[in-house]
Design a protein around this motif. Sequence first.
Motif, PDB file in Angstrom:
ATOM      1  N   MET A  74      17.774  11.533 -17.992  1.00 53.48           N
ATOM      2  CA  MET A  74      16.759  12.357 -18.761  1.00 53.48           C
ATOM      3  C   MET A  74      15.526  11.659 -19.267  1.00 53.48           C
ATOM      4  O   MET A  74      14.660  11.963 -19.353  1.00 53.48           O
ATOM      5  CB  MET A  74      17.437  13.064 -19.912  1.00 53.48           C
ATOM      6  CG  MET A  74      18.809  13.768 -19.371  1.00 53.48           C
ATOM      7  SD  MET A  74      18.107  15.104 -18.170  1.00 53.48           S
ATOM      8  CE  MET A  74      17.081  16.265 -19.438  1.00 53.48           C
ATOM      9  N   PRO A  75      15.511  10.269 -19.780  1.00 53.57           N
ATOM     10  CA  PRO A  75      14.693   9.661 -19.968  1.00 53.57           C
ATOM     11  C   PRO A  75      13.624   9.598 -18.753  1.00 53.57           C
ATOM     12  O   PRO A  75      12.194   9.492 -19.030  1.00 53.57           O
ATOM     13  CB  PRO A  75      15.002   8.160 -20.794  1.00 53.57           C
ATOM     14  CG  PRO A  75      16.480   8.381 -21.014  1.00 53.57           C
ATOM     15  CD  PRO A  75      16.816   9.541 -20.220  1.00 53.57           C
ATOM     16  N   PHE A 100      14.180  15.443 -24.046  1.00 49.90           N
ATOM     17  CA  PHE A 100      14.681  16.966 -23.831  1.00 49.90           C
ATOM     18  C   PHE A 100      15.693  16.982 -25.140  1.00 49.90           C
ATOM     19  O   PHE A 100      16.107  18.028 -25.689  1.00 49.90           O
ATOM     20  CB  PHE A 100      15.475  16.895 -22.665  1.00 49.90           C
ATOM     21  CG  PHE A 100      14.650  17.382 -21.480  1.00 49.90           C
ATOM     22  CD1 PHE A 100      14.246  18.420 -21.225  1.00 49.90           C
ATOM     23  CD2 PHE A 100      14.243  16.190 -20.664  1.00 49.90           C
ATOM     24  CE1 PHE A 100      13.497  18.780 -20.290  1.00 49.90           C
ATOM     25  CE2 PHE A 100      13.372  16.435 -19.547  1.00 49.90           C
ATOM     26  CZ  PHE A 100      12.934  17.863 -19.259  1.00 49.90           C
ATOM     27  N   SER A 101      16.315  15.730 -25.285  1.00 41.69           N
ATOM     28  CA  SER A 101      17.264  15.975 -26.541  1.00 41.69           C
ATOM     29  C   SER A 101      16.581  16.446 -28.007  1.00 41.69           C
ATOM     30  O   SER A 101      17.520  16.976 -28.615  1.00 41.69           O
ATOM     31  CB  SER A 101      17.946  14.758 -26.807  1.00 41.69           C
ATOM     32  OG  SER A 101      17.333  13.666 -27.156  1.00 41.69           O
ATOM     33  N   GLY A 102      15.353  16.417 -28.117  1.00 41.81           N
ATOM     34  CA  GLY A 102      14.770  16.708 -29.300  1.00 41.81           C
ATOM     35  C   GLY A 102      14.105  18.201 -29.067  1.00 41.81           C
ATOM     36  O   GLY A 102      13.365  18.602 -30.147  1.00 41.81           O
ATOM     37  N   ILE A 103      14.034  18.874 -28.039  1.00 38.71           N
ATOM     38  CA  ILE A 103      13.652  20.156 -27.812  1.00 38.71           C
ATOM     39  C   ILE A 103      14.566  21.131 -28.476  1.00 38.71           C
ATOM     40  O   ILE A 103      15.392  21.317 -28.288  1.00 38.71           O
ATOM     41  CB  ILE A 103      13.429  20.231 -26.539  1.00 38.71           C
ATOM     42  CG1 ILE A 103      12.506  19.484 -25.760  1.00 38.71           C
ATOM     43  CG2 ILE A 103      12.903  21.955 -26.416  1.00 38.71           C
ATOM     44  CD1 ILE A 103      12.344  19.756 -24.098  1.00 38.71           C
ATOM     45  N   LEU A 144      19.358  19.880 -25.691  1.00 36.10           N
ATOM     46  CA  LEU A 144      20.957  19.646 -25.314  1.00 36.10           C
ATOM     47  C   LEU A 144      21.546  20.632 -24.244  1.00 36.10           C
ATOM     48  O   LEU A 144      22.127  20.067 -23.608  1.00 36.10           O
ATOM     49  CB  LEU A 144      21.613  19.782 -26.634  1.00 36.10           C
ATOM     50  CG  LEU A 144      21.235  18.767 -27.624  1.00 36.10           C
ATOM     51  CD1 LEU A 144      22.159  18.885 -29.108  1.00 36.10           C
ATOM     52  CD2 LEU A 144      21.315  17.413 -27.202  1.00 36.10           C
ATOM     53  N   PHE A 145      20.967  21.867 -24.154  1.00 32.08           N
ATOM     54  CA  PHE A 145      21.500  22.513 -23.011  1.00 32.08           C
ATOM     55  C   PHE A 145      20.908  22.037 -21.749  1.00 32.08           C
ATOM     56  O   PHE A 145      21.745  22.057 -20.713  1.00 32.08           O
ATOM     57  CB  PHE A 145      21.012  24.096 -23.406  1.00 32.08           C
ATOM     58  CG  PHE A 145      21.432  25.208 -22.284  1.00 32.08           C
ATOM     59  CD1 PHE A 145      22.460  25.644 -22.128  1.00 32.08           C
ATOM     60  CD2 PHE A 145      20.337  25.500 -21.423  1.00 32.08           C
ATOM     61  CE1 PHE A 145      23.006  26.329 -21.157  1.00 32.08           C
ATOM     62  CE2 PHE A 145      20.699  26.330 -20.554  1.00 32.08           C
ATOM     63  CZ  PHE A 145      22.056  26.770 -20.153  1.00 32.08           C
ATOM     64  N   ILE A 146      19.772  21.739 -21.716  1.00 29.79           N
ATOM     65  CA  ILE A 146      19.255  21.395 -20.581  1.00 29.79           C
ATOM     66  C   ILE A 146      19.966  19.881 -20.174  1.00 29.79           C
ATOM     67  O   ILE A 146      20.358  19.762 -18.926  1.00 29.79           O
ATOM     68  CB  ILE A 146      17.560  20.893 -20.447  1.00 29.79           C
ATOM     69  CG1 ILE A 146      17.035  21.974 -20.812  1.00 29.79           C
ATOM     70  CG2 ILE A 146      17.205  20.109 -19.202  1.00 29.79           C
ATOM     71  CD1 ILE A 146      15.575  21.990 -21.173  1.00 29.79           C
ATOM     72  N   ASN A 147      20.193  19.057 -21.077  1.00 30.82           N
ATOM     73  CA  ASN A 147      21.159  17.800 -20.639  1.00 30.82           C
ATOM     74  C   ASN A 147      22.571  18.211 -20.070  1.00 30.82           C
ATOM     75  O   ASN A 147      23.142  17.673 -19.140  1.00 30.82           O
ATOM     76  CB  ASN A 147      21.407  17.101 -21.638  1.00 30.82           C
ATOM     77  CG  ASN A 147      20.268  16.147 -22.232  1.00 30.82           C
ATOM     78  OD1 ASN A 147      19.237  16.194 -21.493  1.00 30.82           O
ATOM     79  ND2 ASN A 147      20.217  15.817 -23.415  1.00 30.82           N
TER      80      ASN A 147
END
Length: 130
Positions: free
Chosen positions: A43-44, A55-58, A71-74
């Motif tokens: 992800m990074p 992504f985790s911050g979206i 988190l859903f994308i992850n």
Amino acid sequence: MSGFMKEFRDFAIKGNMIDLAIGVIIGAAFGAIVSSIVDDIFMPLIGIIIGGIDFSGIVLTVGEAKVNIGLFINAVVKFSIIAFVLFLVVKGINSLKREAAQEPVEETPAPSREEVLLTEIRDALRASPR
């Protein structure tokens, strides 16, 4: 009631239950590894490629509710990786099964000259009058 308990004990002691338990434990450990790979590596890198997005911050805020889209994308990426690895494992197992099924059956070798001669002698002795 004792018949039920005996049947359950036989079921639990059989390899299937133990294999399932081992599979669940290994699966949990594998899930932790995949989570780390996705969260710490993929992800990074994906974020850098598409412009530095973490992504985790979206988060989408609707009223007072927070929808964690990142988190859903992850989770989708993690699922895709696990599904792909399991696909490869099943494909490998099926390939091994096909190879095992296609192994040629050992044919009995042709009799040696001595065996043929001895068989002819035996047949001649059986055919001769006593």
